[in-house]
Design a protein around this motif. Structure first.
Motif, PDB file in Angstrom:
ATOM      1  N   SER A  87      33.149 -16.759  25.138  1.00  0.00           N
ATOM      2  CA  SER A  87      32.141 -15.951  25.225  1.00  0.00           C
ATOM      3  C   SER A  87      32.482 -14.687  26.108  1.00  0.00           C
ATOM      4  O   SER A  87      33.431 -13.954  25.745  1.00  0.00           O
ATOM      5  CB  SER A  87      30.791 -16.742  25.783  1.00  0.00           C
ATOM      6  N   TYR A 305      30.887 -16.682  17.527  1.00  0.00           N
ATOM      7  CA  TYR A 305      29.578 -15.769  17.964  1.00  0.00           C
ATOM      8  C   TYR A 305      29.252 -14.950  16.976  1.00  0.00           C
ATOM      9  O   TYR A 305      30.068 -14.362  16.155  1.00  0.00           O
ATOM     10  CB  TYR A 305      30.117 -15.060  19.147  1.00  0.00           C
ATOM     11  N   ASN A 306      27.918 -14.762  16.937  1.00  0.00           N
ATOM     12  CA  ASN A 306      27.317 -13.517  16.052  1.00  0.00           C
ATOM     13  C   ASN A 306      27.866 -13.785  14.538  1.00  0.00           C
ATOM     14  O   ASN A 306      28.021 -12.885  13.756  1.00  0.00           O
ATOM     15  CB  ASN A 306      27.805 -12.396  16.585  1.00  0.00           C
ATOM     16  N   CYS A 315      25.813 -18.650  17.410  1.00  0.00           N
ATOM     17  CA  CYS A 315      26.022 -18.615  18.850  1.00  0.00           C
ATOM     18  C   CYS A 315      27.245 -19.809  19.241  1.00  0.00           C
ATOM     19  O   CYS A 315      27.322 -20.764  18.795  1.00  0.00           O
ATOM     20  CB  CYS A 315      24.821 -18.758  19.671  1.00  0.00           C
ATOM     21  N   CYS A 316      27.915 -19.725  20.266  1.00  0.00           N
ATOM     22  CA  CYS A 316      27.747 -18.747  21.297  1.00  0.00           C
ATOM     23  C   CYS A 316      29.149 -18.124  21.865  1.00  0.00           C
ATOM     24  O   CYS A 316      29.258 -17.574  22.801  1.00  0.00           O
ATOM     25  CB  CYS A 316      27.116 -19.261  22.525  1.00  0.00           C
ATOM     26  N   ARG A 397      32.934 -12.656  20.771  1.00  0.00           N
ATOM     27  CA  ARG A 397      31.867 -11.921  21.640  1.00  0.00           C
ATOM     28  C   ARG A 397      32.680 -11.118  22.504  1.00  0.00           C
ATOM     29  O   ARG A 397      32.202  -9.742  22.660  1.00  0.00           O
ATOM     30  CB  ARG A 397      31.095 -12.832  22.509  1.00  0.00           C
TER      31      ARG A 397
END
Length: 586
Positions: A87, A305-306, A315-316, A397
């Motif tokens: 993250s 992520y995303n 996520c995440c 991320r």
């Protein structure tokens, strides 16, 4: 939908057994809903079985933080250098920041350190409740029932104490004979509990059936494998070898199938293939049961992520594999690993897309790699299960903090979304994927270790076990493929075709094979500690990783004689008013 084999802890709300009692006697009152050994409503077979199931349910650390699970992805893998928190630096910060596990900066006040302790003793208290109920069991509980149930309860208690022992080292031992209302505060953490752990697994081995009525329940062979693992931690190699020999030659799953390696490496991490012949003992997970706590809840952050609708969960970005781990899958042209450590040098380092925009051209590494790489680590340009080709930066991320890689083991397939995942909550990441606390590949590699150091052991047999694991990985039909059906990378793997030259050479090969085969499964840190090489290996890891991810690693150091164990939680020290002794150098 995958049927839950061991359902969630429906009794969690009433199984509030205090792990430690206060010294002030006016506070020694049983809280509303507390279960005690004489409660008649629980002395029926149904009541005792429900309490036992609640003991199994604590395996995933329900009710506590993600570190509390028996899948030690934080302590075992992040502290082991296989991954970083992922993250970005601010996510999951504060007192329980997972970054402290990768930097070896744990404090007694860390909330996760306390949650692991509390969750394990919660499991122990549930096991002890089962054992206290059995003497007053109703007439519908037969002698065979008592034998089996007590075996399962002691197996689980042995597991929870094993987790505590290797996490904190010196911990208090509490069994079913201790009155939770009196005297418990006198139990110190000044005795080695390996003998008690051995006794629990030995009892379970001698009293559990060879097969059980439901997948997920411990049987004789799971207990034998766990006892052998305990002996390995104690360096009792002869005893470990004797038991591993029996498990390998005669052990069977709960359904009566002989233990074996599944043909496809990836099937060991596929919810649709759970409870196969490779699973010796696993945390059971289920989706869409009405309670996400029944799922693999501890993994809900561990996805790219995303990703939107083109990737899992959205996520995440946690649990990002390390540069060092990715490099470890480099092989020479003959398909053997670079045991001399040269995988971290020059062109042997795996090509990656660190700092490269997803819209820019990028060609994945063309050099030879172990095929397990792309079932273990998500990397740009390689198909990510059945979702899509990993796009790189857009799925990360913060590359400057996490690096370029995504977790891949224990990630669900697109074809399983909403069926083997739970879509009722904030994320589809609550999946039905089991986590094998012990799987057969692990048994083979532990047995190889025992063969090396047992007085009756054989280096040739150790080589045979390692080659069994490598032969499975060499199954070309199971390698990651492109949409056109070609191999997604230059996969090369071979067996060790000549005898190990010495015990040291054999140890090096076996230890590195554990790194490759079991990466991301929560074993690595504990392996390094029990091998006595943690300080050397992890400080070298930090020296390599820190220049690449300075935000997460700069200035980090592993201190020998301290960081092998977590501190005794300050909250527990305070509760015991000086009875507990803190671990060295905290």
């Amino acid at each position: 939908m995958k049927k839950p084999i061991i359902k969630g802890a429906t009794l969690t709300a009433v199984l509030m057994l205090a792990t430690f009692a206060c010294k002030d006697k006016f506070l020694d009152l049983s809280p509303t809903g507390t279960l005690r050994g004489g409660d008649s409503q629980l002395s029926t077979k149904s009541g005792i079985e429900s309490t036992l199931i609640s003991t199994y349910a604590q395996l995933n650390g329900r009710g506590f933080s993600r570190i509390a699970s028996s899948y030690n992805w934080v302590r075992g893998s992040i502290s082991g250098g296989e991954a970083n928190k992922g993250s970005n630096s601010g996510d999951a910060g504060g007192n329980s920041n997972f970054t402290t596990f990768q930097r070896y900066e744990l404090l007694p006040t860390n909330g996760d350190v306390n949650d692991k302790w509390r969750a394990m003793y919660e499991g122990i208290s549930r096991a002890n409740t089962v054992l206290r109920l059995l003497p007053t069991a109703g007439s519908d509980v037969t002698a065979d029932d008592k034998k089996r149930i007590s075996g399962e309860a002691r197996f689980l208690r042995g597991h929870y104490y094993f987790e505590l022992k290797r996490s904190y080292n010196m911990v208090p031992y509490i069994d079913e004979t201790v009155d939770y209302g009196t005297g418990i505060e006198l139990i110190k953490n000044d005795k080695d509990i390996w003998p008690q752990i051995e006794a629990d697994f030995k009892y379970a081995q001698d009293n559990l059936p060879e097969t059980s009525g439901a997948a997920g329940r411990a049987n004789k062979w799971a207990a034998m494998a766990y006892l052998a693992k305990t002996y390995l931690y104690e360096k009792k190699y002869n005893d470990a070898k004797t038991l591993f020999d029996q498990v390998i030659s005669s052990g069977v799953t709960a359904n009566g199938k002989k233990y074996a390696l599944v043909a496809n490496y990836s099937d060991a991490f596929n919810a649709a293939k759970d409870n196969n012949e490779e699973s010796v003992f696993a945390i059971q997970a289920a989706a869409n049961t009405g309670d996400v706590a029944n799922s693999a809840q501890e993994l809900d952050l561990n996805f790219p992520y995303n990703t939107g609708s083109n990737g899992p969960a959205g996520c995440c970005g946690f649990f990002a594999p390390s540069f060092e781990l990715a490099n470890s899958f480099r092989v020479n042209t003959n398909g053997l690993p670079l045991l001399d450590g040269s995988y971290n040098t020059g062109t042997n380092q795996l090509k990656n897309d660190q700092g490269i925009d997803s819209k820019a051209d990028f060609v994945p590494d063309a050099g030879p790699v172990d095929p397990r790489l792309d079932w273990s680590i998500g990397r740009r340009g390689i198909p990510y299960l059945d979702w899509q080709v990993h796009p790189g930066l857009t799925w990360i991320r913060d590359q400057g903090f996490a690096g370029p890689y995504s977790p891949k083991k224990f990630v669900f397939y697109k074809s399983q979304d909403k069926t083997l995942t739970d879509g009722s909550s904030w994320t589809d990441g609550y999946s039905a994927i089991n986590y094998s606390i012990i799987r057969f590949a692990d048994v083979l590699l532990m047995a190889a270790e025992a063969e090396i150091d047992a007085t009756t052991g054989s280096l040739e047999k150790a080589r045979t076990y390692v080659n069994q694991v490598r032969t499975r990985a060499a199954n070309k039909d199971a390698w990651v493929k492109t949409a056109a059906g070609a191999n997604a990378a230059n996969y090369v793997i071979s067996n060790y075709t000549t005898a190990f030259a010495s015990k040291d050479a054999a140890r090096t090969a076996v230890q590195f094979e554990r790194k490759l085969e079991l990466s991301g499964e929560g074993h690595r840190f504990y392996d390094l500690v029990r091998w006595g090489v943690a300080a050397d290996v992890l400080n070298k890891f930090l020296a390599y990783e820190s220049p690449k991810l300075s935000v997460g690693y700069s200035g980090a150091k592993f201190t020998a004689g301290k960081d092998e164990y977590m501190p005794i939680p300050q909250a527990q020290m305070d509760l015991q008013s000086g009875i507990f002794k803190q671990n060295p150098n905290y």
